[in-house]
Design a protein around this motif. Structure first.
Motif, PDB file in Angstrom:
ATOM      1  N   LEU A   1      11.130 -17.155 -30.850  1.00 15.56           N
ATOM      2  CA  LEU A   1       9.817 -17.574 -31.310  1.00 15.56           C
ATOM      3  C   LEU A   1       9.314 -16.739 -32.486  1.00 15.56           C
ATOM      4  O   LEU A   1       8.653 -17.247 -33.379  1.00 15.56           O
ATOM      5  CB  LEU A   1       8.815 -17.479 -30.151  1.00 15.56           C
ATOM      6  N   THR A   2       9.636 -15.479 -32.478  1.00 10.07           N
ATOM      7  CA  THR A   2       9.098 -14.574 -33.493  1.00 10.07           C
ATOM      8  C   THR A   2       9.517 -14.915 -34.922  1.00 10.07           C
ATOM      9  O   THR A   2       8.686 -14.852 -35.822  1.00 10.07           O
ATOM     10  CB  THR A   2       9.487 -13.118 -33.162  1.00 10.07           C
ATOM     11  N   PRO A   3      10.754 -15.315 -35.201  1.00  9.88           N
ATOM     12  CA  PRO A   3      11.104 -15.653 -36.586  1.00  9.88           C
ATOM     13  C   PRO A   3      10.291 -16.807 -37.164  1.00  9.88           C
ATOM     14  O   PRO A   3      10.359 -17.069 -38.354  1.00  9.88           O
ATOM     15  CB  PRO A   3      12.585 -16.052 -36.485  1.00  9.88           C
ATOM     16  N   ALA A   4       9.484 -17.472 -36.333  1.00 10.98           N
ATOM     17  CA  ALA A   4       8.652 -18.555 -36.845  1.00 10.98           C
ATOM     18  C   ALA A   4       7.686 -18.074 -37.907  1.00 10.98           C
ATOM     19  O   ALA A   4       7.218 -18.865 -38.716  1.00 10.98           O
ATOM     20  CB  ALA A   4       7.871 -19.202 -35.692  1.00 10.98           C
ATOM     21  N   PHE A   5       7.370 -16.776 -37.937  1.00  5.75           N
ATOM     22  CA  PHE A   5       6.417 -16.318 -38.960  1.00  5.75           C
ATOM     23  C   PHE A   5       7.031 -15.316 -39.929  1.00  5.75           C
ATOM     24  O   PHE A   5       6.324 -14.631 -40.648  1.00  5.75           O
ATOM     25  CB  PHE A   5       5.143 -15.742 -38.325  1.00  5.75           C
ATOM     26  N   THR A   6       8.346 -15.268 -40.001  1.00  2.00           N
ATOM     27  CA  THR A   6       8.964 -14.315 -40.926  1.00  2.00           C
ATOM     28  C   THR A   6       8.772 -14.713 -42.385  1.00  2.00           C
ATOM     29  O   THR A   6       8.924 -13.882 -43.269  1.00  2.00           O
ATOM     30  CB  THR A   6      10.478 -14.176 -40.646  1.00  2.00           C
ATOM     31  N   ASN A   7       8.473 -15.979 -42.646  1.00  2.00           N
ATOM     32  CA  ASN A   7       8.319 -16.418 -44.033  1.00  2.00           C
ATOM     33  C   ASN A   7       6.857 -16.694 -44.399  1.00  2.00           C
ATOM     34  O   ASN A   7       6.571 -17.387 -45.364  1.00  2.00           O
ATOM     35  CB  ASN A   7       9.163 -17.672 -44.276  1.00  2.00           C
ATOM     36  N   THR A   8       5.925 -16.193 -43.591  1.00  2.00           N
ATOM     37  CA  THR A   8       4.504 -16.339 -43.911  1.00  2.00           C
ATOM     38  C   THR A   8       4.064 -15.117 -44.699  1.00  2.00           C
ATOM     39  O   THR A   8       4.879 -14.385 -45.253  1.00  2.00           O
ATOM     40  CB  THR A   8       3.669 -16.460 -42.624  1.00  2.00           C
ATOM     41  N   GLU A   9       2.733 -14.861 -44.726  1.00  2.00           N
ATOM     42  CA  GLU A   9       2.277 -13.680 -45.460  1.00  2.00           C
ATOM     43  C   GLU A   9       2.725 -12.394 -44.782  1.00  2.00           C
ATOM     44  O   GLU A   9       2.673 -11.319 -45.351  1.00  2.00           O
ATOM     45  CB  GLU A   9       0.747 -13.690 -45.602  1.00  2.00           C
ATOM     46  N   TYR A  10       3.158 -12.493 -43.513  1.00  2.00           N
ATOM     47  CA  TYR A  10       3.663 -11.307 -42.822  1.00  2.00           C
ATOM     48  C   TYR A  10       5.093 -11.028 -43.256  1.00  2.00           C
ATOM     49  O   TYR A  10       5.914 -11.931 -43.351  1.00  2.00           O
ATOM     50  CB  TYR A  10       3.603 -11.514 -41.308  1.00  2.00           C
ATOM     51  N   ASP A  11       5.393  -9.778 -43.487  1.00  2.00           N
ATOM     52  CA  ASP A  11       6.720  -9.386 -43.971  1.00  2.00           C
ATOM     53  C   ASP A  11       7.512  -8.788 -42.813  1.00  2.00           C
ATOM     54  O   ASP A  11       7.720  -7.586 -42.728  1.00  2.00           O
ATOM     55  CB  ASP A  11       6.569  -8.376 -45.119  1.00  2.00           C
ATOM     56  N   ILE A  12       7.925  -9.656 -41.872  1.00  2.00           N
ATOM     57  CA  ILE A  12       8.645  -9.193 -40.683  1.00  2.00           C
ATOM     58  C   ILE A  12      10.050  -9.784 -40.712  1.00  2.00           C
ATOM     59  O   ILE A  12      10.263 -10.949 -40.414  1.00  2.00           O
ATOM     60  CB  ILE A  12       7.921  -9.624 -39.394  1.00  2.00           C
ATOM     61  N   PHE A  13      11.016  -8.998 -41.113  1.00  2.00           N
ATOM     62  CA  PHE A  13      12.374  -9.494 -41.225  1.00  2.00           C
ATOM     63  C   PHE A  13      13.308  -8.859 -40.197  1.00  2.00           C
ATOM     64  O   PHE A  13      14.307  -9.446 -39.835  1.00  2.00           O
ATOM     65  CB  PHE A  13      12.915  -9.242 -42.639  1.00  2.00           C
ATOM     66  N   ASP A  14      12.985  -7.668 -39.735  1.00  2.00           N
ATOM     67  CA  ASP A  14      13.824  -6.980 -38.761  1.00  2.00           C
ATOM     68  C   ASP A  14      13.133  -7.038 -37.404  1.00  2.00           C
ATOM     69  O   ASP A  14      12.236  -6.241 -37.113  1.00  2.00           O
ATOM     70  CB  ASP A  14      14.047  -5.529 -39.199  1.00  2.00           C
ATOM     71  N   TYR A  15      13.546  -7.973 -36.570  1.00  2.00           N
ATOM     72  CA  TYR A  15      12.894  -8.165 -35.273  1.00  2.00           C
ATOM     73  C   TYR A  15      13.009  -6.909 -34.418  1.00  2.00           C
ATOM     74  O   TYR A  15      12.045  -6.501 -33.775  1.00  2.00           O
ATOM     75  CB  TYR A  15      13.520  -9.353 -34.547  1.00  2.00           C
ATOM     76  N   GLY A  16      14.196  -6.298 -34.377  1.00  2.00           N
ATOM     77  CA  GLY A  16      14.401  -5.108 -33.549  1.00  2.00           C
ATOM     78  C   GLY A  16      13.470  -3.977 -33.921  1.00  2.00           C
ATOM     79  O   GLY A  16      12.884  -3.327 -33.047  1.00  2.00           O
ATOM     80  N   GLU A  17      13.307  -3.756 -35.226  1.00  2.00           N
ATOM     81  CA  GLU A  17      12.415  -2.690 -35.683  1.00  2.00           C
ATOM     82  C   GLU A  17      10.964  -3.051 -35.389  1.00  2.00           C
ATOM     83  O   GLU A  17      10.167  -2.204 -34.977  1.00  2.00           O
ATOM     84  CB  GLU A  17      12.605  -2.484 -37.185  1.00  2.00           C
ATOM     85  N   PHE A  18      10.616  -4.325 -35.574  1.00  2.00           N
ATOM     86  CA  PHE A  18       9.242  -4.774 -35.359  1.00  2.00           C
ATOM     87  C   PHE A  18       8.824  -4.615 -33.898  1.00  2.00           C
ATOM     88  O   PHE A  18       7.727  -4.163 -33.591  1.00  2.00           O
ATOM     89  CB  PHE A  18       9.124  -6.240 -35.792  1.00  2.00           C
ATOM     90  N   ILE A  19       9.729  -4.962 -32.981  1.00  2.00           N
ATOM     91  CA  ILE A  19       9.378  -5.007 -31.564  1.00  2.00           C
ATOM     92  C   ILE A  19       9.624  -3.668 -30.871  1.00  2.00           C
ATOM     93  O   ILE A  19       9.293  -3.504 -29.676  1.00  2.00           O
ATOM     94  CB  ILE A  19      10.167  -6.139 -30.858  1.00  2.00           C
ATOM     95  N   ALA A  20      10.199  -2.706 -31.564  1.00  2.00           N
ATOM     96  CA  ALA A  20      10.575  -1.423 -30.966  1.00  2.00           C
ATOM     97  C   ALA A  20       9.428  -0.699 -30.249  1.00  2.00           C
ATOM     98  O   ALA A  20       9.671  -0.030 -29.232  1.00  2.00           O
ATOM     99  CB  ALA A  20      11.182  -0.514 -32.034  1.00  2.00           C
ATOM    100  N   PRO A  21       8.168  -0.796 -30.716  1.00  2.00           N
ATOM    101  CA  PRO A  21       7.085  -0.078 -30.008  1.00  2.00           C
ATOM    102  C   PRO A  21       6.839  -0.579 -28.594  1.00  2.00           C
ATOM    103  O   PRO A  21       6.158   0.098 -27.811  1.00  2.00           O
ATOM    104  CB  PRO A  21       5.857  -0.333 -30.901  1.00  2.00           C
ATOM    105  N   ILE A  22       7.358  -1.722 -28.238  1.00  2.00           N
ATOM    106  CA  ILE A  22       7.121  -2.287 -26.905  1.00  2.00           C
ATOM    107  C   ILE A  22       8.177  -1.776 -25.936  1.00  2.00           C
ATOM    108  O   ILE A  22       9.383  -1.906 -26.189  1.00  2.00           O
ATOM    109  CB  ILE A  22       7.146  -3.825 -26.947  1.00  2.00           C
ATOM    110  N   ASP A  23       7.745  -1.204 -24.819  1.00  2.00           N
ATOM    111  CA  ASP A  23       8.659  -0.680 -23.801  1.00  2.00           C
ATOM    112  C   ASP A  23       9.070  -1.824 -22.875  1.00  2.00           C
ATOM    113  O   ASP A  23       8.320  -2.236 -21.989  1.00  2.00           O
ATOM    114  CB  ASP A  23       7.978   0.428 -23.000  1.00  2.00           C
ATOM    115  N   VAL A  24      10.267  -2.334 -23.088  1.00  2.00           N
ATOM    116  CA  VAL A  24      10.753  -3.476 -22.310  1.00  2.00           C
ATOM    117  C   VAL A  24      10.837  -3.137 -20.829  1.00  2.00           C
ATOM    118  O   VAL A  24      10.587  -3.994 -19.961  1.00  2.00           O
ATOM    119  CB  VAL A  24      12.142  -3.928 -22.826  1.00  2.00           C
TER     120      VAL A  24
END
Length: 311
Positions: free
Chosen positions: A171-194
């Protein structure tokens, strides 16, 4: 032609819906990618494993056919001779295709309805709206929208209010091409403790409780619904094979409609029986526990501290 399978969600008109934004490519480009994967796969099972690594899904559809549904759910197509590059005019095309798909166990595939729930385009669009450059804010928005995040084998899953399990990375790559510059999902989500997230079953139980449904009964009904959907497909496949062999005379058509109605009633009755039997078993269990508690109190046992007491 495969392009005829290009599908738009029911909730949106073709004028409002932009599938290329959801999938990151056009239908023609997606089909070319699937076509290449099929041509380079030794077997249908190898093709299935290859496309599932990119979150596409194979599903069991009516008539013993197999449906391919894209990762974001914007595209779908039936598996056919054209997928593996075989010309349908080739006398051996049908046999070549059957040899290709024979390694796929159709019985283990999700139903088309289940696959569309898992790869729901409307959900992708909703997550687009929930997007935030900060991971914690993004996940807070997801949960505020009624979803529950879960730990599925070390990855973050999303459980809908209906108990459907989706993948956050899908679901997350749905906004990788918007004004948000999120290309590395692993780096983006890293703050969350799974590891702090509930299991998928735990998240489904949370959703059941929110609806006032006993989690144990909720899990039971989800399994029942999945089995019943497969039974309905089994009947459709049986009827399809029968009419293919002997033709579709009108009396047989009427019999098939009657047979489906009877099955529908039978499955509905079975569901009601599951609910009533579960509720009755819970009632009896509560009675037994209440009786045991009363007997323990009469014997002078302190149930809270596990020892006797003087009257």
């Amino acid at each position: 032609m495969p392009w005829e399978n290009h599908r738009y969600p029911v909730e949106q008109s073709p004028q409002d819906f932009e599938p290329d934004r959801f999938e990151g490519r056009s239908f023609a480009e997606w089909w070319e990618e699937m076509n290449h994967a099929a041509k380079t796969a030794a077997t249908g099972q190898a093709f299935k494993e290859a496309v599932e690594r990119d979150d596409h899904l194979l599903a069991r559809a009516e008539g013993n056919s197999i449906m391919l549904i894209s990762a974001a759910g914007a595209f779908r197509a039936y598996l056919s001779e054209s997928l593996i590059g075989v010309d349908w005019r080739d006398p051996e095309s049908e046999q070549k295709f059957e040899n290709f798909v024979s390694s796929i166990d159709r019985a283990k595939l999700p139903t088309e309805h289940e696959a569309e729930q898992m790869n729901d385009t409307a959900r992708v669009g909703q997550f687009w709206q929930l997007a935030d450059i900060i991971a914690e804010a993004y996940l807070h928005a997801i949960e505020a929208a009624g979803y529950v995040l879960a730990n599925r084998n070390g990855q973050i899953a999303v459980v809908t209010p209906e108990g459907v399990v989706d993948d956050l990375q899908r679901l997350t790559p749905a906004f990788t091409n918007t004004e948000y510059d999120i290309f590395d999902y692993g780096e983006f989500i890293a703050p969350i403790d799974v590891e702090k997230l509930p299991t998928v079953q735990g998240a489904q139980a949370i959703q059941d409780q929110r609806k006032g449904l006993d989690p144990e009964l909720g899990a039971l009904l989800r399994n029942l619904d999945a089995r019943q959907a497969r039974e309905a497909l089994d009947l459709t496949d049986k009827q399809e094979l029968l009419t293919r062999d002997i033709g579709p005379p009108h009396p047989l058509d009427r019999y098939h409609l009657q047979e489906r109605e009877q099955q529908k009633e039978k499955l509905a009755d079975e569901r009601e029986r599951y609910i009533s039997e579960y509720q009755e078993s819970r009632r009896l269990l509560d009675e037994i526990r209440d009786r045991e508690k009363q007997e323990a109190l009469e014997r002078g046992e302190d149930l809270e501290h596990g020892r006797g007491f003087s009257r």
